[in-house]
Each structure stands twice: as structure tokens, then as C-alpha cells.
Design a protein around this motif. Sequence first.
Motif, PDB file in Angstrom:
ATOM      1  N   GLY A 187       1.003  -1.268   0.053  1.00 46.80           N
ATOM      2  CA  GLY A 187       0.065  -0.113   0.012  1.00 46.80           C
ATOM      3  C   GLY A 187       1.010   1.298  -0.078  1.00 46.80           C
ATOM      4  O   GLY A 187       0.124   2.327  -0.105  1.00 46.80           O
ATOM      5  N   ASP A 188       2.133   1.126   0.363  1.00 46.37           N
ATOM      6  CA  ASP A 188       3.039   2.292   0.414  1.00 46.37           C
ATOM      7  C   ASP A 188       3.184   3.029  -1.127  1.00 46.37           C
ATOM      8  O   ASP A 188       3.204   2.117  -2.044  1.00 46.37           O
ATOM      9  CB  ASP A 188       4.334   2.072   0.692  1.00 46.37           C
ATOM     10  N   ASP A 223       1.297  -2.779  -6.067  1.00 43.83           N
ATOM     11  CA  ASP A 223       1.953  -1.710  -5.531  1.00 43.83           C
ATOM     12  C   ASP A 223       2.875  -1.339  -6.540  1.00 43.83           C
ATOM     13  O   ASP A 223       3.517  -0.068  -6.307  1.00 43.83           O
ATOM     14  CB  ASP A 223       2.818  -2.171  -4.331  1.00 43.83           C
TER      15      ASP A 223
END
Length: 666
Positions: free
Chosen positions: A316-317, A371
Amino acid sequence: MQFRLNLPFEPSGDQPEAIEKLVKGLNNGFRFQTLLGVTGSGKTFTMASVVAKTQRPALVISPNKTLVAQLYREFKTFFPENKVELFISYYDYYQPEAYIPTKDLYIEKDAQINDLLARMRISALKSVLTRKDVIVVASVSAIYASGDPRDFQELNIKLEKGQRINRKELSLKLSSLQYNRSEDTSAGGVFHLKGETIEIFPPYEDFGIKLYLFDDEIERITYFDPLNRNTIEEIDKIVIYPAKEFVTTEEKISRSIKNIERELRLQIDLLEKSGKYLEAQRLKQRTLYDIEMLETLGYCSGIENYSRFFDGRNPGDPPFTLLDYFDKNEFIVFIDESHIAVPQLRAMYRGDFSRKKNLVEYGFRLPSAFDNRPLRFEEFLEKTGQVIFVSATPADYEISVSSQVADQVIRPTGLIDPEVVVKPTENQVDDFIEEMRKVKERNERALVTVLTKKAAEMLSSYLNEMGIKSEYLHSELDAVERVEVLRKLREGFVDVVVGVNLLREGLDLPEVSLVAIMDADREGFLRSETTLIQTIGRAARNINGRVLLYADRITNSMKRAIDETNRRRLKQLIYNKEHGITPESIIKPLYKNIFEEASSQNEKEEIAKNTYLEGIMALKENLEIDDYVALLEEEMLRAASELRYEDAAVLRDEIYNAKRKGETKK
């Protein structure tokens, strides 16, 4: 170095006030500002002046390659002594990996890399890290994943005169920075050893670097011209930066492989528990092959899908992008044509996620593929500091968040906004032909917008029969053909161009003195207030500019567009009278578009676009009606924001059909 602005002319009209207002806003710490600049008012010059006065690096984001190319060329003219860089997608052609479950159709990633654009991207990254006097002109590629700036900055080779080196170790270090040992210097990113000399050709420079050795000691370092081999300059020290955006260490590769194996085990367990044995087997086979390639070559096809592991990011970064190479508190972001670019920036993440969802669910990719993505709009804002929106028709969002709006309506040339005339739709084609004859007598050109591709083709054919040289322009023409049609218009081989959507070209057409909008009272994407104002602006670069709106009623969009055009027109007329200015048509040379090849969309791309739309609509078998309609609406708004109105219309019709079927089921 300091930014040194090359002044081809002094600021005039609204420019001095707009420049002062924006600079004061930046100094006061305003997060958002808007420059409302009409066509031909010199918005690029205003942006350049703001950069020069603040002495701050800048990122200029524009919504398409054609506009980026124009801005890049103009900024290079304004700042010949400073670094102006270009950062756009390095693909000539790109078909993303996708899977359409209803057809059991897997579409493999297919891409063709343009070496010139790849080298320009590397140059941009290097310049941002090493200089303050840098302006990067970019497309939405700015929010897509790029290499880790820490690796790019730390993985380099420092060499200086008198330093002792080991040839073999230097060769290995260069290889780790993605340089190849080759005699072919045309592509850059290569090196070779010749007796007591080592030649290195960084992809981000126009020159080669030559090391003269005495035994293992560097005796001299020079820059030289790769073509004629002449020495350009002798230097004492040099830093060699990576040859590619994505570089990493063996340690990171080893660590990443362990994490990939861990995620693979977890995902296989999850798929098997759900009874998806085929998907689990497929995922295992594909991922183990990638791991084997990484262990053997340090690279695999689709390596970007594992970027989270290489970067050390958590699920999720946000990925590292061009924005991470800048100092957030120092650089200024200009968003050109913000009414298009902001919705485009918002839409990128959702489209990418919806495509990858099927790849992950059906065992083609690990969840970590999610991601490798563009930034969400909120993440984009977090990575930027002060932002200036630039548009002739800023949207509600830009106005609402801006601390102030700088109005730039006065054109330095004295040109006024075109006269807008509303005429009835009855006999609109015959009336236009009469108007067109007057235009031809003045050796000027015209544009006509209609509502459908078929109407464009039919009207163009009819005009040719009437002795008016015409060509049509719509989505079935690829980018090269579109550029060629507009070039013929400017050169006079064509009198009029008929199109459905004449906004996305991003080209200035000073020869155009007449714009006709057929069926202007048909509300929708093609006849919204913003589209009407932008289309009217196509006639604003010629002193004889005139716009015909064929309509049987005045819609709200028409009224607002006409009122805004008249406001701008009146302001310019008053200014011209006060300053004794006689308007002059803009004279613009016929530049060759230096990115024609880079922006060319051949038949493959048209097929890819159609397949993508089919893929979206195929999702209805796997989604609830409400979710399916929500996805379609997102894609429709995205298409409209990118001025792809033909695609938006297809999606709009699908939304209507889906809603009707949903109501029938209820």
C-alpha cells in the motif's frame, strides 16, 4: 547556476501583474494558486518569469506528449543556459498486461522502448539530483513508478585525477550501474577499454568521458565528442551515474527473492483454500520462472511488478516517482491545462487497479503487483509543495483550493477573443459554405466540429464536392496522420478540417480565422462550457477570428461560454484603445514535431485501445450492476478529462444499457 531568462520581449498586457501576483503568492506560502490565461496570452512566458524571479527548480506537468513537446521547446528558448529536461513515457507503443475472464483471454505486455526518450528521462533524474537550475517538463509519467532516488544517488562511481583504480573492478562497477561493454556508442550507456584508456558514454550526456591511465593511476579525464573524437574539455573529477532508472544491488535482489517466495506461498495457500487450483498452479509456475531469471540474470520480464520488494516498501505504500527526486519544499509545480490534467491525475490509479485486479485473482500476478502503480491524487499532493494551476478554463476544483487567481486575459499581440455569432441550425451546412468562401478569399483556414465520426466524414466529403478542400479528423486516425492533416491545413493544402473533437491536438493554428460548431445546443461532453470556450479559443490567434454557433436555442453552457468570451473580448478592446495597440495575427513557424515518432500510435495501439474498452465492459459478468456502473462512470469521466470524447460516448452508452438491464432485473 542561477536561472537566466532569455527575454525575447518585455512582459506586457496582464503578464507583469500576473507574474508579480504569483511570485508574491509563492513568497507568502500559498499552497495553491491559479493562472487563468487565455490562448495566446503568453502563459509559458509567465511561468518562466516566475521561475526566474523565485530562482526555484520547477516541474511542469502537461496532459499529453504534444503539449509537453511544445512546452519543452519553449522553455529551452527561455532558459538556454540552464537545464531544461523532458520526462515522458519512453514507450513508442505500450500494451499493458491484462486478463479478460469472460473470454479467457490473457493479453501479454507488449512494449517498444524509444531509446532517445529513455536517455532523456535519465538525464532529468540526474539533473534534478545534482542541480538547482533545472526545469523538468513532464507528462503524467511523473506519477508513475521510477527508480529509488536513494539508489540512483548512492550507486555511482566517483573518479578523479591521480586516483588509482583496478580496471576489472571498474568494469564490474560500471556493469552494476547497467552499463554494457560494447563498441556501439549510439545508444549510450556503454563503455569500452582501449589500451591505456577507458571510454564511458553516459546516456544522460551528449559527450563521452575518457580516462587516460598510467598503469593503474588516472592521469587525465576529458570530455570528448563521440562523433569526431575531439576533446571538449579536461576536468579533474567526474561522477558516473546509473545508465537506467531502475538500478539495485545484489543484496537487494537476494532479499527481494526471499520476500517474493514468502508472498508466493501465502497466495498459493489462499487460492487453494478457495478451490482455485488452476490459478494456484499458474501463479506458482510463472513466479518460479521469474525468480529463476532474477537469480541468473538479475532481471526478469515484468520485474516492475516486484518493485515493492526491491524498494523495501510495505503493502500500500506509494511507489518512488520523479517527484521523490525533488526537494518537496523547494520546487514549484505548474499543472498546465489543469482542467484536463487534474482529472487525468485523479483517474490513473483507479484504471491501473481495475486492470490488475483480474491478473491477481486469476493467478497471473502476486498481490504485490498492485504496488507497482501510479500515485493516488492525494499521494501526489503529499509529495508536492506549492502548486500553480494553469488553464484558460480552470475547473471548480482548482478555483476552490486556490488562495488566489491571477487573471491573464490581455494578449501582448493585441489580439481579441473572436466574435461569437449564433445562427439557426436550418441550412447550417449551406450557410457555412458561404462563410467559407469569404475565408478562402483571405487565404485563411477554418475548423468545423460535428457530433459523430460519420458526420465528420460525410461533411468533409460534401465540402470537397463543393470545391472546398477538406479533410476529417477523428479517433480512427493515428497520431502521425492527425499531425499530417493539421500540417496540411497550416500549409494551405487543406481549407478546412472537420472533426468531432479538435481540442486534444494541442497545436496552435494561427491561420484559422473561422470556427464553426454544428448543433451547438446539444448538451454533453462535446458541447459543455469548458469545451465550447476551448473550441472558441481556436480562432483567437487570427485578427479575423470569428466563431459560428449553429443552434436553435441558447443552452446554459452556450450562455456561459459566450459571456466569458465577451468579458475577455471587452477587456482586450479597452486595453488596446488605452495603449494604442493595433492587433496582429500571430506568426508561428511550421516546426517539425520532434516527438512525432515518439508519440506515434500505430495500428497496434488502436487495437490495444479497443481491447482495453472491451475488457472494461467484459467485467459486467463478474461485478454487481452498481459496481459495474461505478467503474464505467469512472472510466467515462477519465476519457472525457483526456478529451477522448469518442471513447467517453461508447462508455456512456454502455452505462445507459447497464442501468436499463439493472432496472429490468429489479
